[in-house]
Motif scaffolding. Sequence first.
Motif, short mmCIF file in Angstrom:
data_model
loop_
_atom_site.label_atom_id
_atom_site.label_comp_id
_atom_site.label_asym_id
_atom_site.label_seq_id
_atom_site.Cartn_x
_atom_site.Cartn_y
_atom_site.Cartn_z
N ALA A 1 -1.29 -42.10 41.89
CA ALA A 1 -1.35 -42.74 43.20
C ALA A 1 -0.23 -42.23 44.10
O ALA A 1 0.89 -42.02 43.66
N VAL A 2 -0.57 -42.05 45.37
CA VAL A 2 0.42 -41.73 46.40
C VAL A 2 0.52 -42.95 47.29
O VAL A 2 -0.49 -43.38 47.87
N SER A 3 1.70 -43.53 47.40
CA SER A 3 1.83 -44.83 48.07
C SER A 3 3.13 -44.89 48.86
O SER A 3 4.22 -44.81 48.30
N TYR A 4 2.99 -45.03 50.19
CA TYR A 4 4.16 -45.12 51.07
C TYR A 4 4.25 -46.51 51.68
O TYR A 4 3.25 -47.19 51.89
N HIS A 5 5.48 -46.89 52.00
CA HIS A 5 5.71 -48.18 52.67
C HIS A 5 5.15 -48.15 54.09
O HIS A 5 5.31 -47.17 54.80
N PRO A 6 4.44 -49.23 54.53
CA PRO A 6 4.07 -50.44 53.79
C PRO A 6 2.83 -50.16 52.95
O PRO A 6 1.80 -49.76 53.46
N ILE B 1 -7.91 -37.44 35.44
CA ILE B 1 -6.90 -37.93 36.38
C ILE B 1 -7.62 -38.48 37.61
O ILE B 1 -8.35 -37.76 38.30
N TYR B 2 -7.43 -39.76 37.86
CA TYR B 2 -7.96 -40.41 39.06
C TYR B 2 -6.86 -40.41 40.12
O TYR B 2 -5.77 -40.90 39.89
N VAL B 3 -7.17 -39.86 41.29
CA VAL B 3 -6.17 -39.72 42.35
C VAL B 3 -6.52 -40.64 43.51
O VAL B 3 -7.67 -40.67 43.96
N THR B 4 -5.52 -41.37 44.00
CA THR B 4 -5.76 -42.27 45.13
C THR B 4 -4.59 -42.25 46.10
O THR B 4 -3.44 -42.03 45.72
N SER C 1 -0.20 -45.25 34.81
CA SER C 1 -0.20 -44.92 36.24
C SER C 1 1.05 -44.13 36.58
O SER C 1 2.15 -44.43 36.11
N LEU C 2 0.86 -43.11 37.41
CA LEU C 2 1.96 -42.30 37.93
C LEU C 2 1.91 -42.43 39.45
O LEU C 2 0.88 -42.13 40.06
N HIS D 1 5.10 -45.05 35.53
CA HIS D 1 6.17 -44.13 35.91
C HIS D 1 6.06 -43.82 37.40
O HIS D 1 4.96 -43.77 37.96
N GLY D 2 7.20 -43.64 38.05
CA GLY D 2 7.20 -43.35 39.47
C GLY D 2 8.15 -42.22 39.81
O GLY D 2 9.19 -42.03 39.16
N LEU D 3 7.80 -41.44 40.83
CA LEU D 3 8.65 -40.39 41.37
C LEU D 3 8.90 -40.72 42.84
O LEU D 3 7.96 -40.87 43.61
N GLN D 4 10.18 -40.82 43.21
CA GLN D 4 10.50 -41.20 44.58
C GLN D 4 10.70 -39.97 45.44
O GLN D 4 11.43 -39.05 45.08
N VAL D 5 10.04 -39.98 46.60
CA VAL D 5 10.10 -38.87 47.54
C VAL D 5 10.80 -39.34 48.81
O VAL D 5 10.41 -40.36 49.39
#
Length: 282
Positions: free
Chosen positions: A202-207, A151-154, A226-227, A243-247
Motif C-alpha cells: 500500500a502507498v498511503s499519504y497523510h491524510p 502482490i496486491y498494490v493499492t 502488509s507493506l 512493515h512500513g517504509l517512511q518517505v
Amino acid sequence: MNTKLKPATPQTLEELKSDIINRYDSMSKRLRLVADFFVQNPNTVALENLVVIAREIDVSPSTLVRFANFFGFAGFSELQQLYRSQLKGQVSGYRERVRHASEMTGAIKEGHHLLDAFSGPQSLAIENLSIDISPADFDKALGLMSSARIIYVTGARRAFPVAYYLCYALMRADVDVILLDGVGAMHKNQLKRLTENDLLLAVSYHPHADETNECIQIAHERHCPSLVLTDHSIHPCKEVITHGLQVKEAEMMGMRSLSTSMHLAQCLVMGLLCRQEDQENG
C-alpha cells in the motif's frame, strides 16, 4: 544544578508533527492516543473545543492540557492556536497554493527558475532516502515481496500514481501482481482471493485515504502481511501493518513531490529482481 535544556516549543504544525514522531516512544499510552488523533484530525483540533475533542479521543480534558504542556505550550488554547493559524492559511487548489506561496514568501514562479527551485529540494530528499530507510528495513521489505504468491498494490488519490507505477514495474519484472484500482468502488471484491501467502503493498499519504486503510484492515483479518510506503510514521492502521517504509517528500509552493516515492518504488522492484537472481544462482 540541572542544566538540561528544555526542547523548544514548536512554532509550526510541521515542527509539532516532527516532535510528535521523535518523542512518541516517550509518551504515555493516553498521550499517544492524543498524538494519533491530532496528527490525523488537524481540522477537528482547530475547530472544536477542549471538551468535544477529549470526548472524541475518549480521554479527560486534563489529558489534552498535559499533551500541550508536554510540548512546551502553556495550555491547550495556545496549542490549538497553532492549528487554527494553519487552517486559516489552507488553500484548496494548486492555482491558489501557488498564488498563496508567492504572496507569503515572494517565491519565484516564472520560467526556467522553477526547474532549479523544484529540483534542489527533491534531489536532497532522494539523497536522504538511504539515510531515512535503514538496510534492515529495506531488506525486510524485499523479503516480504519475494515471499509473496501475489502482490496486491493499492493507493488512492495522490498515492495512486506511485501505486500504478509499482504495478507496472512489477508486471515488467514478471511478478504476479494485482492493482486494486477500486473502479466502481469494487476494492473489497478485488480482495476476495487475498490469502496469507500474498502481500498487500500500500502507498498511503497523510491524510490517509479510507479506501487504503480499509484494504490494510482486510489484509490483517485475512492474516496477509502488509507493506506500507508512507510519509508519516504515525498511521491510523499502525497496529496492524506488518512493515512500513517512511518517505520524506520535498514540498515547494504548497505542492508535495512524488520523486522520492517513485525512486523508492524503482529501488524496491530492482532490489526484488536482484534477490530473485541471487536465489536462482544460489
